[in-house]
Design a protein around this motif. Structure first.
Motif, mmCIF file in Angstrom:
data_model
loop_
_atom_site.group_PDB
_atom_site.id
_atom_site.type_symbol
_atom_site.label_atom_id
_atom_site.label_comp_id
_atom_site.label_asym_id
_atom_site.label_seq_id
_atom_site.Cartn_x
_atom_site.Cartn_y
_atom_site.Cartn_z
ATOM 1 N N LEU A 47 0.812 -1.203 0.000
ATOM 2 C CA LEU A 47 0.000 0.000 0.000
ATOM 3 C C LEU A 47 0.851 1.261 0.000
ATOM 4 O O LEU A 47 1.803 1.378 0.768
ATOM 5 N N PHE A 48 0.488 2.227 -0.874
ATOM 6 C CA PHE A 48 1.095 3.544 -0.761
ATOM 7 C C PHE A 48 0.052 4.653 -0.668
ATOM 8 O O PHE A 48 0.390 5.781 -0.298
ATOM 9 N N ALA A 49 -1.202 4.365 -0.951
ATOM 10 C CA ALA A 49 -2.266 5.355 -0.766
ATOM 11 C C ALA A 49 -3.609 4.641 -0.715
ATOM 12 O O ALA A 49 -3.811 3.643 -1.396
ATOM 13 N N ARG A 50 -4.500 5.190 0.106
ATOM 14 C CA ARG A 50 -5.863 4.651 0.151
ATOM 15 C C ARG A 50 -6.823 5.755 0.535
ATOM 16 O O ARG A 50 -6.463 6.701 1.226
ATOM 17 N N LEU A 51 -8.040 5.609 0.080
ATOM 18 C CA LEU A 51 -9.085 6.566 0.408
ATOM 19 C C LEU A 51 -9.613 6.256 1.800
ATOM 20 O O LEU A 51 -10.024 5.130 2.087
ATOM 21 N N HIS A 52 -9.574 7.241 2.658
ATOM 22 C CA HIS A 52 -10.112 7.082 4.011
ATOM 23 C C HIS A 52 -11.632 7.179 3.916
ATOM 24 O O HIS A 52 -12.154 7.943 3.100
ATOM 25 N N PRO A 53 -12.374 6.430 4.724
ATOM 26 C CA PRO A 53 -13.835 6.471 4.652
ATOM 27 C C PRO A 53 -14.437 7.870 4.797
ATOM 28 O O PRO A 53 -15.519 8.132 4.297
ATOM 29 N N GLU A 54 -13.722 8.782 5.446
ATOM 30 C CA GLU A 54 -14.242 10.138 5.633
ATOM 31 C C GLU A 54 -13.849 11.076 4.503
ATOM 32 O O GLU A 54 -14.146 12.274 4.558
ATOM 33 N N GLY A 55 -13.168 10.570 3.460
ATOM 34 C CA GLY A 55 -12.883 11.373 2.277
ATOM 35 C C GLY A 55 -11.468 11.873 2.112
ATOM 36 O O GLY A 55 -11.110 12.357 1.050
ATOM 37 N N ASP A 56 -10.643 11.787 3.146
ATOM 38 C CA ASP A 56 -9.247 12.172 3.002
ATOM 39 C C ASP A 56 -8.474 11.015 2.378
ATOM 40 O O ASP A 56 -8.993 9.914 2.218
ATOM 41 N N LEU A 57 -7.227 11.283 2.035
ATOM 42 C CA LEU A 57 -6.367 10.262 1.467
ATOM 43 C C LEU A 57 -5.302 9.907 2.489
ATOM 44 O O LEU A 57 -4.679 10.790 3.081
ATOM 45 N N VAL A 58 -5.083 8.620 2.695
ATOM 46 C CA VAL A 58 -4.024 8.140 3.577
ATOM 47 C C VAL A 58 -2.811 7.837 2.702
ATOM 48 O O VAL A 58 -2.936 7.128 1.699
ATOM 49 N N VAL A 59 -1.655 8.402 3.051
ATOM 50 C CA VAL A 59 -0.425 8.166 2.290
ATOM 51 C C VAL A 59 0.717 7.826 3.234
ATOM 52 O O VAL A 59 0.689 8.165 4.410
#
Length: 101
Positions: free
Chosen positions: A36-48
């Motif tokens: 993993l290098f990025a994923r969409l957080h359920p609240e709309g932000d991006l996790v990196v």
């Protein structure tokens, strides 16, 4: 700035070698070599992914773009405010995260 989502992230990451779509915690994600290098957080932000030494500096220096929660403090991750970050800066962040993997 208009609300942006996964399509923008996908488009900006399209040129990163080996980047592939997947999922993580039932959310859309980007991986390279299965990591993993990025994923969409359920609240709309991006996790990196981010260098832990840089995370606090980024969150303090650009709070309009980056933040974290206690959940991510023990990990090399931070949150990106997709509604606020310009595409050019988002592309840089995605590339940095991709390089960390």
């Amino acid at each position: 700035m208009a609300k942006r989502g996964w399509e923008v992230v996908r488009s900006l990451a399209a040129g990163l070698a080996g980047a592939e779509e997947g999922s993580s915690y039932r959310t859309p994600a980007l991986k390279v070599g299965g990591k993993l290098f990025a994923r969409l957080h359920p609240e709309g932000d991006l996790v990196v992914r981010v260098d832990p030494d840089d995370r606090d500096l980024l969150c303090e220096g650009e709070p309009q773009h980056f933040h974290t929660t206690d959940h991510y403090r023990g990990y090399d991750m931070m949150l990106v405010r997709l509604d606020a970050i310009p595409n050019k800066r988002l592309a840089e962040v995605l590339e940095d995260s991709w390089r960390r993997v």
